[in-house]
Design an enzyme around this catalytic site. Sequence first.
Site, PDB file in Angstrom:
ATOM      1  N   GLY A 236      15.833  -3.873  12.978  1.00  0.00           N
ATOM      2  CA  GLY A 236      15.013  -3.133  13.426  1.00  0.00           C
ATOM      3  C   GLY A 236      14.170  -4.448  14.298  1.00  0.00           C
ATOM      4  O   GLY A 236      13.819  -5.647  13.633  1.00  0.00           O
TER       5      GLY A 236
ATOM      6  N   ARG B 131      21.415  -2.161  14.999  1.00  0.00           N
ATOM      7  CA  ARG B 131      22.782  -1.772  14.242  1.00  0.00           C
ATOM      8  C   ARG B 131      24.298  -1.662  13.677  1.00  0.00           C
ATOM      9  O   ARG B 131      24.363  -0.967  14.665  1.00  0.00           O
ATOM     10  CB  ARG B 131      21.475  -0.303  13.222  1.00  0.00           C
ATOM     11  CG  ARG B 131      20.304  -0.995  12.369  1.00  0.00           C
ATOM     12  CD  ARG B 131      19.413   0.356  11.902  1.00  0.00           C
ATOM     13  NE  ARG B 131      18.154   0.243  12.373  1.00  0.00           N
ATOM     14  CZ  ARG B 131      17.433   0.226  11.987  1.00  0.00           C
ATOM     15  NH1 ARG B 131      17.855  -1.285  11.090  1.00  0.00           N
ATOM     16  NH2 ARG B 131      16.557   0.576  12.061  1.00  0.00           N
TER      17      ARG B 131
ATOM     18  N   ASP C 254      16.339  -6.939   5.336  1.00  0.00           N
ATOM     19  CA  ASP C 254      16.879  -7.397   4.173  1.00  0.00           C
ATOM     20  C   ASP C 254      18.070  -6.495   4.730  1.00  0.00           C
ATOM     21  O   ASP C 254      19.475  -7.324   3.842  1.00  0.00           O
ATOM     22  CB  ASP C 254      16.853  -6.309   3.216  1.00  0.00           C
ATOM     23  CG  ASP C 254      16.167  -4.351   3.034  1.00  0.00           C
ATOM     24  OD1 ASP C 254      16.110  -4.447   3.846  1.00  0.00           O
ATOM     25  OD2 ASP C 254      15.871  -4.286   1.791  1.00  0.00           O
TER      26      ASP C 254
ATOM     27  N   THR D 240      11.043  -8.557  10.768  1.00  0.00           N
ATOM     28  CA  THR D 240      10.966  -7.242   9.987  1.00  0.00           C
ATOM     29  C   THR D 240       9.138  -7.149   9.746  1.00  0.00           C
ATOM     30  O   THR D 240       8.901  -8.019   9.490  1.00  0.00           O
ATOM     31  CB  THR D 240      11.600  -6.243   8.700  1.00  0.00           C
ATOM     32  OG1 THR D 240      11.350  -4.695   8.487  1.00  0.00           O
ATOM     33  CG2 THR D 240      11.198  -7.368   7.625  1.00  0.00           C
TER      34      THR D 240
ATOM     35  N   ASP E  53       8.096  -4.638   7.995  1.00  0.00           N
ATOM     36  CA  ASP E  53       8.224  -4.046   7.060  1.00  0.00           C
ATOM     37  C   ASP E  53       6.704  -5.356   5.500  1.00  0.00           C
ATOM     38  O   ASP E  53       7.013  -4.100   4.937  1.00  0.00           O
ATOM     39  CB  ASP E  53       9.821  -3.292   6.070  1.00  0.00           C
ATOM     40  CG  ASP E  53      10.012  -2.313   6.789  1.00  0.00           C
ATOM     41  OD1 ASP E  53       9.287  -2.250   8.531  1.00  0.00           O
ATOM     42  OD2 ASP E  53      11.269  -1.665   7.001  1.00  0.00           O
TER      43      ASP E  53
ATOM     44  N   ASP F  86       8.980  -6.136   3.778  1.00  0.00           N
ATOM     45  CA  ASP F  86       9.217  -6.268   2.259  1.00  0.00           C
ATOM     46  C   ASP F  86      10.238  -6.848   1.427  1.00  0.00           C
ATOM     47  O   ASP F  86      11.332  -6.464   0.685  1.00  0.00           O
ATOM     48  CB  ASP F  86      10.281  -4.285   2.155  1.00  0.00           C
ATOM     49  CG  ASP F  86      10.848  -4.537   3.273  1.00  0.00           C
ATOM     50  OD1 ASP F  86      10.979  -5.628   3.847  1.00  0.00           O
ATOM     51  OD2 ASP F  86      11.481  -2.763   3.585  1.00  0.00           O
TER      52      ASP F  86
ATOM     53  N   ARG G 145      10.105   2.096   5.665  1.00  0.00           N
ATOM     54  CA  ARG G 145      10.689   2.626   5.359  1.00  0.00           C
ATOM     55  C   ARG G 145      10.808   2.974   3.676  1.00  0.00           C
ATOM     56  O   ARG G 145       9.686   3.748   3.414  1.00  0.00           O
ATOM     57  CB  ARG G 145      12.255   2.393   5.248  1.00  0.00           C
ATOM     58  CG  ARG G 145      13.507   2.471   5.257  1.00  0.00           C
ATOM     59  CD  ARG G 145      14.484   1.095   5.290  1.00  0.00           C
ATOM     60  NE  ARG G 145      15.078   0.799   6.591  1.00  0.00           N
ATOM     61  CZ  ARG G 145      16.130   0.093   6.989  1.00  0.00           C
ATOM     62  NH1 ARG G 145      16.801  -0.477   5.896  1.00  0.00           N
ATOM     63  NH2 ARG G 145      16.450  -0.186   8.369  1.00  0.00           N
TER      64      ARG G 145
HETATM   65  P1  ADP Z   1      17.132  -4.825   8.321  1.00  0.00           P
HETATM   66  O1  ADP Z   1      17.617  -5.801   8.731  1.00  0.00           O
HETATM   67  O2  ADP Z   1      16.166  -4.485  10.281  1.00  0.00           O
HETATM   68  O3  ADP Z   1      16.962  -4.413   7.212  1.00  0.00           O
HETATM   69  P2  ADP Z   1      19.563  -2.574   8.135  1.00  0.00           P
HETATM   70  O4  ADP Z   1      19.670  -2.224   7.206  1.00  0.00           O
HETATM   71  O5  ADP Z   1      19.916  -1.340   9.033  1.00  0.00           O
HETATM   72  O6  ADP Z   1      17.828  -3.407   9.045  1.00  0.00           O
HETATM   73  O7  ADP Z   1      20.438  -3.231   8.629  1.00  0.00           O
HETATM   74  C1  ADP Z   1      20.562  -4.235   9.312  1.00  0.00           C
HETATM   75  C2  ADP Z   1      22.433  -4.233   9.708  1.00  0.00           C
HETATM   76  O8  ADP Z   1      22.446  -5.547   9.097  1.00  0.00           O
HETATM   77  C3  ADP Z   1      23.306  -3.243   9.452  1.00  0.00           C
HETATM   78  O9  ADP Z   1      23.638  -2.246  11.046  1.00  0.00           O
HETATM   79  C4  ADP Z   1      24.332  -3.671   8.848  1.00  0.00           C
HETATM   80  O10 ADP Z   1      25.254  -4.461  10.874  1.00  0.00           O
HETATM   81  C5  ADP Z   1      23.665  -5.434   8.015  1.00  0.00           C
HETATM   82  N1  ADP Z   1      24.495  -4.768   7.031  1.00  0.00           N
HETATM   83  C6  ADP Z   1      23.421  -4.666   6.402  1.00  0.00           C
HETATM   84  N2  ADP Z   1      23.685  -3.625   5.252  1.00  0.00           N
HETATM   85  C7  ADP Z   1      24.708  -4.650   5.116  1.00  0.00           C
HETATM   86  C8  ADP Z   1      25.332  -4.366   3.469  1.00  0.00           C
HETATM   87  N3  ADP Z   1      26.226  -4.329   2.634  1.00  0.00           N
HETATM   88  N4  ADP Z   1      27.002  -5.475   4.063  1.00  0.00           N
HETATM   89  C9  ADP Z   1      27.293  -5.918   4.988  1.00  0.00           C
HETATM   90  N5  ADP Z   1      26.697  -6.037   6.403  1.00  0.00           N
HETATM   91  C10 ADP Z   1      25.392  -4.678   6.537  1.00  0.00           C
HETATM   92  O1  F6P Z   2      12.495  -1.453   9.006  1.00  0.00           O
HETATM   93  C1  F6P Z   2      12.274  -1.462  10.322  1.00  0.00           C
HETATM   94  C2  F6P Z   2      11.631   0.103  10.700  1.00  0.00           C
HETATM   95  O2  F6P Z   2      10.964  -0.234  11.709  1.00  0.00           O
HETATM   96  C3  F6P Z   2      11.315   1.000   9.543  1.00  0.00           C
HETATM   97  O3  F6P Z   2      10.099   0.307   8.817  1.00  0.00           O
HETATM   98  C4  F6P Z   2      11.601   1.991   9.951  1.00  0.00           C
HETATM   99  O4  F6P Z   2      11.938   3.155   8.869  1.00  0.00           O
HETATM  100  C5  F6P Z   2      13.134   2.067   9.923  1.00  0.00           C
HETATM  101  O5  F6P Z   2      13.576   0.110  11.369  1.00  0.00           O
HETATM  102  C6  F6P Z   2      13.078   2.671  11.525  1.00  0.00           C
HETATM  103  O6  F6P Z   2      14.591   2.744  12.565  1.00  0.00           O
HETATM  104  P1  F6P Z   2      14.075   3.113  13.604  1.00  0.00           P
HETATM  105  O7  F6P Z   2      14.608   2.013  14.656  1.00  0.00           O
HETATM  106  O8  F6P Z   2      16.770   2.846  14.055  1.00  0.00           O
HETATM  107  O9  F6P Z   2      14.576   4.103  13.931  1.00  0.00           O
END
Ligand code: ADP
Ligand code: F6P
Length: 334
Positions: free
Chosen positions: A23, A84, A115, A138, A140, A142, A184
Amino acid sequence: MYRLPSLKKNTRINAIAVMTSGGDSPGMNPAIRSVTRAALNQGIRVFGINRGYSGLIIGDFTELKSGDVSNIVQRGGTILKSDRCEAFKDPAVRHQAGEILKEHHIGGLIVIGGDGSLTGAHLLTHETGIPVIGLPGTIDNDIYGTEDTIGFDTALNTALEAIDKIRDTAISHERIFLVEVMGRNSGHIASQVGVACGAEMIIVPEIDFKLEALCFSLASQRAEGHGSSGIIVVAEGPKPGLTYRLANQLEAQGEKPGVCILGHIQRGGRPTGHDRVLASCLGAASVTYLLAGFTDVMIGMIDSKITATPLLDIMEKRKPLNPQLVELAQLLHK
Ligand code: ADP
Ligand code: F6P
């Protein structure tokens, strides 16, 4: 105030790459600017990877010169775009990403994201040997290993601006409003927004919530002469629809709550001063750590000091929510 690290350059890295993932968050742009200029100032070439891991696995790189990051310190979003990328969860795809970085002679990568993105960063360096440094980007807040994430302060202020307006209507119509904020699985945004907007109650995933307690609290606040209006801040939680379900339950108890889902408005907008300073410090520090030979760590800020926390800790540990904030919001209504 902010003390930047003074580590000696200890590597022969000639080129690095930087990307934003997951995000988007306000402050990603000042972080990209800081990484780019800090590296260029030391004679290191910088490549921007477009669209996070989706761009990495197809080699979608653009070389960044100083002028490419001009006039972005004040802009929300990310000039590198974000995405993502489910495919990156596959080890074979991560291997391919490592090969692409090596083909481009990139000696280190800086990943700015939440994360999930930092989990991907850990796996990438662990499996391919490419040095990788993470930055917490982020809204969040978190992420373990840093007091604030880049973008959290802006999101907090964006939510507050909206809630202050909703409160006007709540007061005029003597109604309560359920306002849903992002986060989230975590209630960090909700707890701070709730205290700062004077919420009557804050509902977060980390703390058990009982409808009877909310109804009782609304009734006692009315009995104590606080009027019939109020703001209840609800963290979105892992499953969508929580706030509407809660509104239905309250209606069944005779309330007429309004619902406002703040949504993606919290992710955009010009970064606050706090987020710009944080992003600038962490961005420059990430380059210092990378060139000093560090890898597999996230650069954060605790007590105004730069910290380097193993990415494995970021994956395994949760940043605890401060339950006192949730209690404080209610206490300040008695
Ligand atoms: P954020 O980084 O904001 O927490 P996501 O959880 O959607 O957002 O993770 C972003 C991207 O990081 C995912 O679309 C993926 O490409 C990569 N990612 C997340 N989790 C994993 C994982 N367990 N292993 C490898 N890549 C990951
Ligand atoms: O991790 C950032 C965040 O904005 C969360 O607070 C929320 O749940 C999620 O991303 C929303 O994701 P998307 O933009 O894919 O709807």
